[in-house]
Design a protein around this motif. Structure first.
Motif, PDB file in Angstrom:
ATOM      1  N   GLY A 109      90.943  51.802  77.060  1.00 36.68           N
ATOM      2  CA  GLY A 109      91.462  53.162  76.901  1.00 36.68           C
ATOM      3  C   GLY A 109      91.553  53.879  78.242  1.00 36.68           C
ATOM      4  O   GLY A 109      91.982  53.308  79.243  1.00 36.68           O
ATOM      5  N   GLN A 110      91.160  55.130  78.243  1.00 34.85           N
ATOM      6  CA  GLN A 110      91.273  55.973  79.438  1.00 34.85           C
ATOM      7  C   GLN A 110      90.007  55.931  80.302  1.00 34.85           C
ATOM      8  O   GLN A 110      89.945  56.589  81.342  1.00 34.85           O
ATOM      9  N   ALA A 111      89.010  55.157  79.882  1.00 36.42           N
ATOM     10  CA  ALA A 111      87.695  55.245  80.532  1.00 36.42           C
ATOM     11  C   ALA A 111      87.722  54.746  81.975  1.00 36.42           C
ATOM     12  O   ALA A 111      88.476  53.833  82.320  1.00 36.42           O
ATOM     13  N   LEU A 112      86.884  55.372  82.813  1.00 32.85           N
ATOM     14  CA  LEU A 112      86.678  54.926  84.190  1.00 32.85           C
ATOM     15  C   LEU A 112      85.387  54.126  84.217  1.00 32.85           C
ATOM     16  O   LEU A 112      84.289  54.677  84.306  1.00 32.85           O
ATOM     17  N   PHE A 113      85.544  52.809  84.107  1.00 34.50           N
ATOM     18  CA  PHE A 113      84.402  51.904  84.065  1.00 34.50           C
ATOM     19  C   PHE A 113      83.885  51.713  85.485  1.00 34.50           C
ATOM     20  O   PHE A 113      84.651  51.699  86.431  1.00 34.50           O
ATOM     21  N   ILE A 136      78.443  46.492  96.211  1.00 41.96           N
ATOM     22  CA  ILE A 136      79.456  47.534  96.405  1.00 41.96           C
ATOM     23  C   ILE A 136      79.799  48.165  95.055  1.00 41.96           C
ATOM     24  O   ILE A 136      80.041  47.460  94.072  1.00 41.96           O
ATOM     25  N   SER A 137      79.840  49.485  95.023  1.00 44.97           N
ATOM     26  CA  SER A 137      80.191  50.191  93.784  1.00 44.97           C
ATOM     27  C   SER A 137      81.696  50.109  93.563  1.00 44.97           C
ATOM     28  O   SER A 137      82.479  50.468  94.451  1.00 44.97           O
ATOM     29  N   VAL A 138      82.094  49.651  92.382  1.00 46.62           N
ATOM     30  CA  VAL A 138      83.504  49.458  92.054  1.00 46.62           C
ATOM     31  C   VAL A 138      83.821  50.244  90.777  1.00 46.62           C
ATOM     32  O   VAL A 138      83.026  50.271  89.846  1.00 46.62           O
ATOM     33  N   MET A 139      84.987  50.902  90.778  1.00 47.80           N
ATOM     34  CA  MET A 139      85.493  51.551  89.565  1.00 47.80           C
ATOM     35  C   MET A 139      86.674  50.737  89.053  1.00 47.80           C
ATOM     36  O   MET A 139      87.529  50.318  89.838  1.00 47.80           O
ATOM     37  N   ILE A 140      86.714  50.499  87.750  1.00 48.15           N
ATOM     38  CA  ILE A 140      87.816  49.742  87.140  1.00 48.15           C
ATOM     39  C   ILE A 140      88.376  50.566  85.990  1.00 48.15           C
ATOM     40  O   ILE A 140      87.614  51.143  85.207  1.00 48.15           O
ATOM     41  N   TYR A 141      89.698  50.622  85.900  1.00 42.16           N
ATOM     42  CA  TYR A 141      90.303  51.308  84.749  1.00 42.16           C
ATOM     43  C   TYR A 141      91.661  50.687  84.458  1.00 42.16           C
ATOM     44  O   TYR A 141      92.207  49.954  85.277  1.00 42.16           O
ATOM     45  N   ARG A 142      92.154  50.977  83.268  1.00 38.30           N
ATOM     46  CA  ARG A 142      93.444  50.416  82.855  1.00 38.30           C
ATOM     47  C   ARG A 142      94.553  51.433  83.079  1.00 38.30           C
ATOM     48  O   ARG A 142      94.427  52.603  82.697  1.00 38.30           O
ATOM     49  N   GLY A 144      98.427  49.110  80.576  1.00 35.06           N
ATOM     50  CA  GLY A 144      97.342  48.258  80.100  1.00 35.06           C
ATOM     51  C   GLY A 144      96.735  47.367  81.161  1.00 35.06           C
ATOM     52  O   GLY A 144      95.661  46.787  80.955  1.00 35.06           O
ATOM     53  N   SER A 145      97.377  47.261  82.305  1.00 38.07           N
ATOM     54  CA  SER A 145      96.823  46.377  83.342  1.00 38.07           C
ATOM     55  C   SER A 145      95.652  47.050  84.045  1.00 38.07           C
ATOM     56  O   SER A 145      95.642  48.274  84.213  1.00 38.07           O
ATOM     57  N   PRO A 146      94.653  46.273  84.433  1.00 37.27           N
ATOM     58  CA  PRO A 146      93.476  46.872  85.075  1.00 37.27           C
ATOM     59  C   PRO A 146      93.672  47.025  86.585  1.00 37.27           C
ATOM     60  O   PRO A 146      94.415  46.252  87.204  1.00 37.27           O
ATOM     61  N   THR A 147      92.997  48.004  87.142  1.00 38.55           N
ATOM     62  CA  THR A 147      92.994  48.187  88.592  1.00 38.55           C
ATOM     63  C   THR A 147      91.556  48.491  89.029  1.00 38.55           C
ATOM     64  O   THR A 147      90.774  49.043  88.252  1.00 38.55           O
ATOM     65  N   ALA A 148      91.218  48.091  90.237  1.00 41.69           N
ATOM     66  CA  ALA A 148      89.849  48.277  90.748  1.00 41.69           C
ATOM     67  C   ALA A 148      89.886  48.955  92.102  1.00 41.69           C
ATOM     68  O   ALA A 148      90.590  48.503  93.011  1.00 41.69           O
TER      69      ALA A 148
END
Lengths: 356, 356, 356
Positions: free
Chosen positions: B27-31, B38-44, B48-52
């Motif tokens: 969904g819209q979450a910022l995982f 290293i701190s990484v944020m992943i979201y769609r 629908g494709s993910p980005t980091a």
């Protein structure tokens, strides 16, 4: 990951430390405790005698106390290497079953005496003669002696300091062991040997300490009292306290014979063991249980917060490097610190000569 | 403040690690998750494709996952700098609104395959061909495959060791996957390539492992079984286990195809991902859910305590520096440790030559 | 044991820090707080004035706040050495009762002003003139001023950064203090002296901030607003915010006068003190209580998580060593960081010359 590491400069290694109360290691259980920064497993063989092995499989370093007993042998939980009670690998279920070279666990010499299991962590041959005689703990039967264990977040020498300088008792503790201000002004008589430091105080007070007064002929009257304490390495303090009235000598005192002994878990945490035996009302199991519980609670509630507070203020700085202001009441504990340091230095010099 | 720091000597950086299960980033979450320190944020994205992106604003270092989505862009919570899905700053609400030089966030290449989101943490160009083909996970449809995630307080190589040496299973685990003592005496056949280590065991047992027996023609009868496992860098182990009876070949086995993969969070904590696909009873959603839960619970309850116990005993000392006693069952995991070390050294040498 | 140690490079020592709210040190209590890595005990004498001593007995390092008051003197709980309010040992109950040389506790100069107790931790002579005049806090009586204290897991400079750059408020905070997007585009006017950095913003918005609008002649109409903030060493920020309508000048604004001040506990933890005084509705005790609670809760819930998140991302690396991307809104906080660094370097140079 940040636990302090084991350094030869801080511990006397060739010495007897209490590893556990005898009552802590029972039945088929695999007891474990960290001692001088090393994980140790202790268990009783089928004949009841205790054995101690390093709590770490030499194969892939799993804790052996997680393993399974097979008679007097221990099978590692991870890959089932089996070790006998002296740490020799006796079974390898893998491949052709050969026992690989070096597949042994270090065994630590133990002595079970006076209600304690004592352990020798050093590399030199264990010397039973270096364990002092604390057999008076057993002189009055099971209803006149009690044992307890406490974990303290402080270096073990702070616990030794606390017992070696009894001038704190009127300030830290309540009525029950009050000297009514009589102890602090006294300068104890110090006796030393090459392996012991003793202090003795004698004074009068009225009434006697409440732990002793009810057992005296005239509980409310003045009594003569004494404290006699002896430190022996690495961290034992045998303390006797007694009271008499009239013409009796101190040899005829209403008294108790205690042992305080401290075993480093790490540089900053300590296993504190205590035993107390009295020579009066010796068949009173109920009083006995109440007494050891009361002393345990006193250490936890009164000495403990002070000692851990001191540890927090000292951080990881050496006691003498903090330039303590020392007084007449510090003669005993300071001699103990210096003698222990000398013994550690001698031990290190021995190790150095052997390695040449 | 005492977290271990990122050192090139310990991680292979130019490699694909699992960052998350596909199902964890929805969904819209910022995982967010820490990977290789290293701190990484992943979201769609909206497609629908993910980005980091690195989970740290380049302005004043606020965690970006605390920010707000604006379409496919992320606005930092602290001062509202906005970044697009490749980490370029697109909006500065301050002053004249110019985008300052260097106001970009590092983006990490991702691949979403086989139910996992894979991340490339290294500085070299990401090479999709270095991700092994785990497509058999998807061969039996959604009711025959399960995924799970566990956090473990241990270095990732201890998890690899555990799976690479299956001789532990009869000792650590219960009836359900027991080989009835048949596996430990077997010396597995090892196969190596420049980027893989495989081990294969074959044996007979009666009955077969209980995870397989009910699906065989004669559940109580003897079966031929195999394990085939292949490590690929950085920390994937593909494990296949199967059983057959009668004249059938292993190609016709009742089997499951698993993937264990471990991603370092720090030197002493690991993200452990697991997937399992079976080729039998493939339309049974209830059995499927029960099976992945049972395997998750087994890792947590049985492997986990051993692996974290080993980590505590090892502290921060290197495995080989502790002089482990190695046996026939260690050939596979030791080859993996040595090949990984070699790949890390080659990577460092590459970096060194580029910096000349 | 792993607490960061006190280093001259990180703190300005010859300066006034808030040690406590006046209301925190009351009656007979022995208040204690760690300040600049040093444990300090603070208590009020019988005349009501506060005194501060190092919270560590020079004998055996017991925390003095565990001790007992004897009038204005403090008796250590451990061995009952007694100290007067300037730290001189006045009584030794041991042996012959002589006061040993050096048996003194360091006393720290205090000033009690404007609702705070200020402490001077440096070795140079305390200079009252270095405490800025915050007397406007007291200009509107007790029902128009509030004080609060928060503990934050972050270096104190991150708290200073947060207040020095008010461009964050529309992003981090809710409606109550929103500038409706008007503040961020403004570049504040900066004023500097050798010991202060000030920033001033002026803008229009409709309606005014909700903390001010109800007190304006036309609450829903446009208002002119200003922020005026001044940092003084070591870590004070005096913030004024006001709004006016019509022909009135800012001198006639509905406004509040706040003080934010941060005292390092350690390098990574901070005592955050805050006071706010308003010039309107000054007899409303209920509103006053609600207002300070609301501001406290806002700092805890909105600023706190961001600041501690930044601290976690920065670890123990210096701010400038992380190459922050700096913008127009950073001019104020960056000048503060540089001036503080310059003052610390001057202090260290002074100490060096004195030691030659």
């Amino acid at each position: 990951m940040n636990a302090p590491t084991h350094t030869n400069t801080r511990y006397l290694e060739n010495a007897w430390y209490v590893a556990a109360l005898s009552s802590e290691v029972q039945g088929q259980a695999l007891f474990h405790r960290k001692i001088l920064d090393i994980s140790v497993m202790i268990y009783r063989l089928s004949d009841g005698s205790p054995t101690a092995l390093r709590d770490r499989c030499p194969h892939r370093f799993a804790p052996l106390h997680m393993g399974k007993r097979e008679g007097d042998e221990i099978s590692c939980f991870y890959h089932a290497l089996r070790f006998n009670s002296v740490g020799t690998c006796t079974h390898n279920p893998h491949g052709n079953g050969n026992i690989p070279d070096g597949a042994n666990v270090r065994a630590f010499p133990l002595l079970e005496r006076h209600g304690f299991i004592w352990i020798w962590m050093g590399e030199q041959t264990a010397d039973p003669d270096l364990l002092p005689d604390f057999s008076p703990l057993e002189d009055s039967g099971p209803n006149a002696v009690g044992y307890t264990y406490m974990h303290m977040d402080a270096n073990f020498e702070l616990i030794v300091d606390n017992v070696m300088d009894l001038s704190h008792i009127d300030h830290v503790h309540g009525e029950i062991i009050s000297t009514r201000g009589k102890l602090s002004p006294k300068i104890p008589k110090i006796r030393s040997t090459s392996r012991s430091i003793s202090s003795r105080w004698e004074w009068e007070q009225q009434p006697a300490m409440l732990i002793l007064a009810p057992f005296l002929p005239a509980p409310d009257a003045e009594a003569r009292q004494y404290f006699d304490i002896t430190w022996t390495p690495p961290a034992n303090i045998q303390l006797s306290v007694g009271a008499v009235q009239g013409e009796l000598s101190f040899d005829e005192a209403v008294m108790q014979y205690d042992l305080h002994t401290a075993t480093p878990e790490t540089q900053f945490t300590t296993h504190y063991f205590f035993a107390t035996r009295r020579n009066h009302d010796t068949d009173n199991a109920e009083y006995n249980a109440m007494k050891i519980k009361a002393m345990h609670d006193t250490f936890e509630a009164e000495d403990g917060p002070i000692i851990t507070g001191v540890q927090r203020e000292m951080g990881d700085t050496d006691f003498f490097d903090l330039n303590p202001v020392l007084m007449s009441n510090d003669v005993g504990p300071v001699r103990v610190r210096k003698l222990l340091r000398k013994l550690i230095e001698e031990e290190r010099a021995d190790d150095y000569h052997k390695s040449e």
